[in-house]
Design an enzyme around this catalytic site. Structure first.
Site, mmCIF file in Angstrom:
data_model
loop_
_atom_site.group_PDB
_atom_site.id
_atom_site.type_symbol
_atom_site.label_atom_id
_atom_site.label_comp_id
_atom_site.label_asym_id
_atom_site.label_seq_id
_atom_site.Cartn_x
_atom_site.Cartn_y
_atom_site.Cartn_z
ATOM 1 N N LEU A 122 -34.509 59.936 44.146
ATOM 2 C CA LEU A 122 -33.203 60.227 44.714
ATOM 3 C C LEU A 122 -33.350 61.338 45.739
ATOM 4 O O LEU A 122 -34.191 62.228 45.592
ATOM 5 C CB LEU A 122 -32.219 60.662 43.620
ATOM 6 C CG LEU A 122 -31.912 59.649 42.510
ATOM 7 C CD1 LEU A 122 -30.993 60.278 41.466
ATOM 8 C CD2 LEU A 122 -31.294 58.376 43.078
ATOM 9 N N ASP A 123 -32.512 61.298 46.767
ATOM 10 C CA ASP A 123 -32.515 62.357 47.768
ATOM 11 C C ASP A 123 -32.206 63.702 47.116
ATOM 12 O O ASP A 123 -31.592 63.768 46.050
ATOM 13 C CB ASP A 123 -31.477 62.076 48.855
ATOM 14 C CG ASP A 123 -31.790 60.833 49.655
ATOM 15 O OD1 ASP A 123 -32.970 60.437 49.688
ATOM 16 O OD2 ASP A 123 -30.845 60.253 50.234
ATOM 17 N N ARG A 124 -32.597 64.754 47.773
ATOM 18 C CA ARG A 124 -32.413 66.113 47.259
ATOM 19 C C ARG A 124 -30.989 66.368 46.763
ATOM 20 O O ARG A 124 -30.776 66.918 45.671
ATOM 21 C CB ARG A 124 -32.757 67.096 48.377
ATOM 22 C CG ARG A 124 -32.546 68.569 48.032
ATOM 23 C CD ARG A 124 -32.599 69.395 49.304
ATOM 24 N NE ARG A 124 -31.484 69.091 50.203
ATOM 25 C CZ ARG A 124 -31.577 69.063 51.525
ATOM 26 N NH1 ARG A 124 -32.722 69.307 52.126
ATOM 27 N NH2 ARG A 124 -30.507 68.788 52.265
#
Length: 320
Positions: A122-124
């Protein structure tokens, strides 16, 4: 110039496939005919706009803050959504890098091994369901399942923009990095064409459903539209309605939902890289508001159906 409301209603009529005018020749075909020298390839042009100048400083600030937060982060048993002897699902918080989630996993498992792997990333600033496997063999099975689109994913996003004229829509496009290194939407006809640096345009498909508009649930509808992206987006980003959507990505491209929300004219709040509102109604956003709501899959070892859901964040809990 943005499209009129009447045009938008016509564009998103039920069961209508939209084709925007765009013409492109295959680079490989041109090379075969010697139409272009290798030094002047006719690269495909991205459809979506590049990141705005303001995003560079904001993203750097967020990255520094996330690095500090991640270095102090430790998983607890309260973060675990599901666990058995082969895998574990956790609820990733916003603003923490995936690698730090993985490195802290053995600390909460008694029979921990040295074979922990991230099955999905998942993105940050994206929160929600993240799978961690406990063996190389299970990791390989899940990678195969993700690649073959056998795992169903759902996300919740909060966007600021004009009220959509659709209740359910599927966007099909290309995906790749532009010459400036940013991820962009490309025309569907450009899939397979070479990009600067030697990468290729890949296919990207997402289905969206409207959950709420300004806190109100829309009238249920069975109609569904499809956009096959072939040219410049004709949708206006002008508007300040709060639009909550549920997204079902078929492919798993980098920043896929964020890019398609930008293309649809409803960029995610706080997603400054893709033209989302940074300051809105007197507050600034610490990151984009996107949440990995659930994963549905067949267990990689037992074959049993498995549905893993993460609690909704506060910004979505009142709308879903």
């Amino acid at each position: 110039m943005s499209a009129s409301p009447l045009l938008l209603r016509n564009l998103f009529s039920a069961n209508k496939i939209l084709i925007k005018p765009y013409f492109a020749n295959s680079v490989k075909a041109m090379e075969a005919r010697h139409d272009l020298p290798i030094t002047s390839l006719d690269y495909p042009k991205p459809i979506s706009a590049p990141p705005p100048p303001i995003s560079k400083d904001i993203e750097l600030k967020r990255a520094i803050e996330a690095s500090s937060k991640s270095s102090l982060f430790n998983l607890t048993r309260d973060d675990v959504l599901y666990e058995d002897e082969w895998l574990m699902a956790v609820d990733k918080p916003k603003g923490v890098y995936c690698e730090y989630i993985l490195s802290s996993a053995p600390k909460i498992i008694v029979d921990s091994s040295n074979e922990f792997h991230l099955a999905n990333r998942l993105d940050r600033d994206t929160s929600g369901v993240m799978l961690i496997t406990k063996s190389h063999k299970v990791a390989a099975k899940l990678v195969k399942a993700f690649t073959e689109h056998k795992i169903r994913k759902s996300y919740i996003a909060l966007s600021i923009g004009p009220s959509p004229n659709w209740s359910k829509i599927t966007v099909k496009s290309g995906h790749g990095r532009s010459k400036h290194g940013a991820w962009r939407v490309y025309a569907a006809l450009d899939v397979g064409r070479v990009l600067p640096g030697g990468s290729f345009v890949r296919d990207m498909e997402t289905t969206f459903e409207v959950v709420s508009i300004n806190g109100e649930n829309p009238q249920p509808s069975e109609s569904e539209s499809t956009i096959v992206v072939q040219g410049e987006p004709e949708l206006s980003c002008v508007g300040d309605d709060v639009v909550v959507v549920r997204a079902f990505p078929r492919s798993g491209r980098t920043h896929q939902i964020r890019l398609h929300c930008q293309y649809l004219g409803i960029p995610i709040r706080g997603d400054v890289k893709y033209h989302g509102m940074y300051e809105w109604r007197g507050r600034t956003s610490e990151g984009h508001e996107l949440h990995a709501e659930s994963l549905s899959l067949d267990h990689p070892v037992t074959g049993d159906p498995l549905v893993i859901q993460a609690p909704l964040p506060c910004w979505a809990a009142g709308d879903v």
